[in-house]
Design a protein around this motif. Structure first.
Motif, PDB file in Angstrom:
ATOM      1  N   LYS A  67      55.697  -9.921  26.537  1.00  0.00           N
ATOM      2  CA  LYS A  67      54.249  -9.865  26.283  1.00  0.00           C
ATOM      3  C   LYS A  67      53.513 -10.189  27.571  1.00  0.00           C
ATOM      4  O   LYS A  67      53.697 -11.275  28.125  1.00  0.00           O
ATOM      5  N   LEU A  68      52.694  -9.269  28.028  1.00  0.00           N
ATOM      6  CA  LEU A  68      51.947  -9.490  29.271  1.00  0.00           C
ATOM      7  C   LEU A  68      50.527  -9.935  28.936  1.00  0.00           C
ATOM      8  O   LEU A  68      49.897  -9.372  28.028  1.00  0.00           O
ATOM      9  N   ASP A  69      50.044 -10.941  29.649  1.00  0.00           N
ATOM     10  CA  ASP A  69      48.675 -11.421  29.409  1.00  0.00           C
ATOM     11  C   ASP A  69      47.653 -10.324  29.692  1.00  0.00           C
ATOM     12  O   ASP A  69      47.810  -9.552  30.641  1.00  0.00           O
ATOM     13  N   VAL A  70      46.627 -10.299  28.863  1.00  0.00           N
ATOM     14  CA  VAL A  70      45.486  -9.402  29.080  1.00  0.00           C
ATOM     15  C   VAL A  70      44.320 -10.307  29.460  1.00  0.00           C
ATOM     16  O   VAL A  70      44.104 -11.340  28.810  1.00  0.00           O
ATOM     17  N   SER A  71      43.590  -9.954  30.499  1.00  0.00           N
ATOM     18  CA  SER A  71      42.476 -10.838  30.906  1.00  0.00           C
ATOM     19  C   SER A  71      41.470 -10.914  29.755  1.00  0.00           C
ATOM     20  O   SER A  71      41.223  -9.923  29.053  1.00  0.00           O
ATOM     21  N   LEU A  72      40.903 -12.099  29.563  1.00  0.00           N
ATOM     22  CA  LEU A  72      40.088 -12.334  28.365  1.00  0.00           C
ATOM     23  C   LEU A  72      38.846 -11.450  28.315  1.00  0.00           C
ATOM     24  O   LEU A  72      38.360 -11.124  27.234  1.00  0.00           O
ATOM     25  N   ASP A  73      38.375 -11.032  29.496  1.00  0.00           N
ATOM     26  CA  ASP A  73      37.202 -10.149  29.460  1.00  0.00           C
ATOM     27  C   ASP A  73      37.568  -8.752  28.961  1.00  0.00           C
ATOM     28  O   ASP A  73      36.690  -7.963  28.656  1.00  0.00           O
ATOM     29  N   LEU A  74      38.860  -8.470  28.853  1.00  0.00           N
ATOM     30  CA  LEU A  74      39.283  -7.165  28.313  1.00  0.00           C
ATOM     31  C   LEU A  74      39.938  -7.296  26.942  1.00  0.00           C
ATOM     32  O   LEU A  74      40.407  -6.303  26.371  1.00  0.00           O
ATOM     33  N   ALA A  75      39.957  -8.519  26.391  1.00  0.00           N
ATOM     34  CA  ALA A  75      40.628  -8.738  25.104  1.00  0.00           C
ATOM     35  C   ALA A  75      40.046  -7.832  24.020  1.00  0.00           C
ATOM     36  O   ALA A  75      40.770  -7.315  23.166  1.00  0.00           O
ATOM     37  N   TYR A  76      38.727  -7.603  24.060  1.00  0.00           N
ATOM     38  CA  TYR A  76      38.099  -6.764  23.025  1.00  0.00           C
ATOM     39  C   TYR A  76      38.693  -5.370  22.986  1.00  0.00           C
ATOM     40  O   TYR A  76      38.727  -4.720  21.942  1.00  0.00           O
ATOM     41  N   ARG A  77      39.220  -4.913  24.130  1.00  0.00           N
ATOM     42  CA  ARG A  77      39.774  -3.549  24.163  1.00  0.00           C
ATOM     43  C   ARG A  77      41.098  -3.445  23.416  1.00  0.00           C
ATOM     44  O   ARG A  77      41.573  -2.350  23.134  1.00  0.00           O
ATOM     45  N   LEU A  78      41.670  -4.600  23.079  1.00  0.00           N
ATOM     46  CA  LEU A  78      42.860  -4.580  22.215  1.00  0.00           C
ATOM     47  C   LEU A  78      42.439  -4.229  20.781  1.00  0.00           C
ATOM     48  O   LEU A  78      43.291  -3.948  19.938  1.00  0.00           O
ATOM     49  N   LEU A  79      41.141  -4.280  20.512  1.00  0.00           N
ATOM     50  CA  LEU A  79      40.623  -3.883  19.191  1.00  0.00           C
ATOM     51  C   LEU A  79      40.071  -2.455  19.215  1.00  0.00           C
ATOM     52  O   LEU A  79      39.480  -1.989  18.252  1.00  0.00           O
ATOM     53  N   HIS A  80      40.230  -1.774  20.350  1.00  0.00           N
ATOM     54  CA  HIS A  80      39.863  -0.356  20.464  1.00  0.00           C
ATOM     55  C   HIS A  80      41.155   0.443  20.343  1.00  0.00           C
ATOM     56  O   HIS A  80      42.232  -0.128  20.484  1.00  0.00           O
ATOM     57  N   PRO A  81      41.140   1.764  20.110  1.00  0.00           N
ATOM     58  CA  PRO A  81      39.958   2.609  20.002  1.00  0.00           C
ATOM     59  C   PRO A  81      39.158   2.325  18.726  1.00  0.00           C
ATOM     60  O   PRO A  81      39.732   1.996  17.701  1.00  0.00           O
ATOM     61  N   ARG A  82      37.840   2.448  18.885  1.00  0.00           N
ATOM     62  CA  ARG A  82      36.959   2.180  17.753  1.00  0.00           C
ATOM     63  C   ARG A  82      36.103   3.395  17.425  1.00  0.00           C
ATOM     64  O   ARG A  82      35.585   4.073  18.311  1.00  0.00           O
ATOM     65  N   ASN A  83      35.964   3.591  16.133  1.00  0.00           N
ATOM     66  CA  ASN A  83      35.099   4.649  15.610  1.00  0.00           C
ATOM     67  C   ASN A  83      33.710   4.472  16.234  1.00  0.00           C
ATOM     68  O   ASN A  83      33.112   3.416  16.109  1.00  0.00           O
ATOM     69  N   THR A  84      33.247   5.491  16.898  1.00  0.00           N
ATOM     70  CA  THR A  84      31.992   5.397  17.643  1.00  0.00           C
ATOM     71  C   THR A  84      30.855   6.053  16.865  1.00  0.00           C
ATOM     72  O   THR A  84      31.035   7.124  16.285  1.00  0.00           O
ATOM     73  N   VAL A  85      29.718   5.368  16.840  1.00  0.00           N
ATOM     74  CA  VAL A  85      28.599   5.850  16.028  1.00  0.00           C
ATOM     75  C   VAL A  85      27.348   5.999  16.893  1.00  0.00           C
ATOM     76  O   VAL A  85      27.247   5.413  17.980  1.00  0.00           O
ATOM     77  N   LEU A  86      26.423   6.785  16.403  1.00  0.00           N
ATOM     78  CA  LEU A  86      25.119   6.928  17.056  1.00  0.00           C
ATOM     79  C   LEU A  86      24.088   6.302  16.130  1.00  0.00           C
ATOM     80  O   LEU A  86      23.883   6.789  15.007  1.00  0.00           O
ATOM     81  N   VAL A  87      23.494   5.210  16.579  1.00  0.00           N
ATOM     82  CA  VAL A  87      22.502   4.530  15.746  1.00  0.00           C
ATOM     83  C   VAL A  87      21.114   4.997  16.172  1.00  0.00           C
ATOM     84  O   VAL A  87      20.772   4.971  17.358  1.00  0.00           O
ATOM     85  N   THR A  88      20.346   5.439  15.181  1.00  0.00           N
ATOM     86  CA  THR A  88      18.953   5.785  15.449  1.00  0.00           C
ATOM     87  C   THR A  88      18.064   4.624  15.017  1.00  0.00           C
ATOM     88  O   THR A  88      18.356   3.918  14.043  1.00  0.00           O
ATOM     89  N   CYS A  89      17.001   4.446  15.792  1.00  0.00           N
ATOM     90  CA  CYS A  89      16.059   3.370  15.514  1.00  0.00           C
ATOM     91  C   CYS A  89      14.715   3.810  16.092  1.00  0.00           C
ATOM     92  O   CYS A  89      14.645   4.802  16.818  1.00  0.00           O
ATOM     93  N   ALA A  90      13.665   3.098  15.734  1.00  0.00           N
ATOM     94  CA  ALA A  90      12.343   3.458  16.258  1.00  0.00           C
ATOM     95  C   ALA A  90      11.508   2.201  16.346  1.00  0.00           C
ATOM     96  O   ALA A  90      11.667   1.276  15.540  1.00  0.00           O
ATOM     97  N   GLY A  91      10.621   2.160  17.323  1.00  0.00           N
ATOM     98  CA  GLY A  91       9.739   1.010  17.466  1.00  0.00           C
ATOM     99  C   GLY A  91       8.533   1.153  16.565  1.00  0.00           C
ATOM    100  O   GLY A  91       8.401   2.146  15.830  1.00  0.00           O
ATOM    101  N   SER A  92       7.631   0.186  16.651  1.00  0.00           N
ATOM    102  CA  SER A  92       6.449   0.242  15.794  1.00  0.00           C
ATOM    103  C   SER A  92       5.554   1.435  16.140  1.00  0.00           C
ATOM    104  O   SER A  92       4.754   1.860  15.323  1.00  0.00           O
ATOM    105  N   ASN A  93       5.728   2.024  17.347  1.00  0.00           N
ATOM    106  CA  ASN A  93       4.958   3.237  17.681  1.00  0.00           C
ATOM    107  C   ASN A  93       5.581   4.500  17.065  1.00  0.00           C
ATOM    108  O   ASN A  93       5.055   5.596  17.232  1.00  0.00           O
ATOM    109  N   GLY A  94       6.731   4.344  16.384  1.00  0.00           N
ATOM    110  CA  GLY A  94       7.342   5.458  15.662  1.00  0.00           C
ATOM    111  C   GLY A  94       8.230   6.356  16.508  1.00  0.00           C
ATOM    112  O   GLY A  94       8.911   7.230  15.991  1.00  0.00           O
TER     113      GLY A  94
END
Ligand code: FMN
Length: 184
Positions: free
Chosen positions: A5-32
């Protein structure tokens, strides 16, 4: 044989939870004016009532927009719009109109004011329930008040042979799923 088992640097630990389903979130400000943000960090958190969570860094323009109107839509892209998906994750709505520049088409949602993205194959319309500052991101928790998918690609589960969903590995690397589904 025991695997080394080789150490993974902690700043890359999240990539052990990838690949992740990628989404496009739409949002709008109060100006619409609507915006699109690409997210790899989204997940369901409750089935009944249906609740989802998305994690967005405070410096993103979309963070401010969701705080303003307390609504967002999770749109599910396929690899046919991979280039646009990456574009919306590399540019900010502060500087560009992502709908205009990407060529993605806004269409009216059923229950929220924020538009959906017509080229995506499924949509979850959400009302913000709560938000939590966690490290360098904010977890936005939303109740799903409408959900729908293109005809012929979803029958209790996605038909992944027809809907080639986008999974983010990290950086500019993406994968999609094989057609074959294993049933157990
Ligand atoms: C594939 C991919 C996944 C991303 N996932 C996230 C994420 O989960 N959370 C986040 O805050 N930013 C994420 N980003 C970065 C934002 O999409 C990016 O900073 C975007 O330009 C912000 O747009 P905005 O300023 O218009 O809100 C991702 C980018 C890419 C390309």
């Amino acid at each position: 044989m025991v695997e080394t088992k080789l150490d993974v640097s902690l700043d890359l630990a999240y990539r052990l939870l990838h690949p992740r389903n990628t989404v496009l979130v739409t949002c709008a400000g109060s100006n619409g004016k609507p915006n699109i943000i690409t997210l790899a960090w989204s997940m369901p958190v409750s089935r009944d009532p249906p609740i989802v969570a998305i994690s967005i860094a405070p410096k993103r323009y979309s963070h401010k927009l969701i705080e303003e109107t307390k609504e967002f839509v999770i749109n599910i892209p396929t690899i046919s719009i991979l280039r646009q998906t990456f574009y919306c994750g590399k540019t900010s709505g502060r500087d560009v109109d992502k709908f205009k520049e990407s060529g993605l088409t806004p269409a009216p949602a059923k229950k929220v004011k924020v538009p959906i993205i017509r080229e995506c194959v499924a949509h979850l319309e959400c009302k913000l329930l709560n938000q939590f500052e966690i490290g360098d991101h904010t977890l936005f928790v939303g109740e799903v008040i409408a959900a729908y998918a293109n005809n012929g690609i979803f029958d209790k589960v996605f038909d992944v042979a027809k809907a080639k969903l986008v999974y983010h590995m990290g950086g500019n690397k993406f994968v999609t799923l094989q057609d074959e589904i294993m049933e157990v």
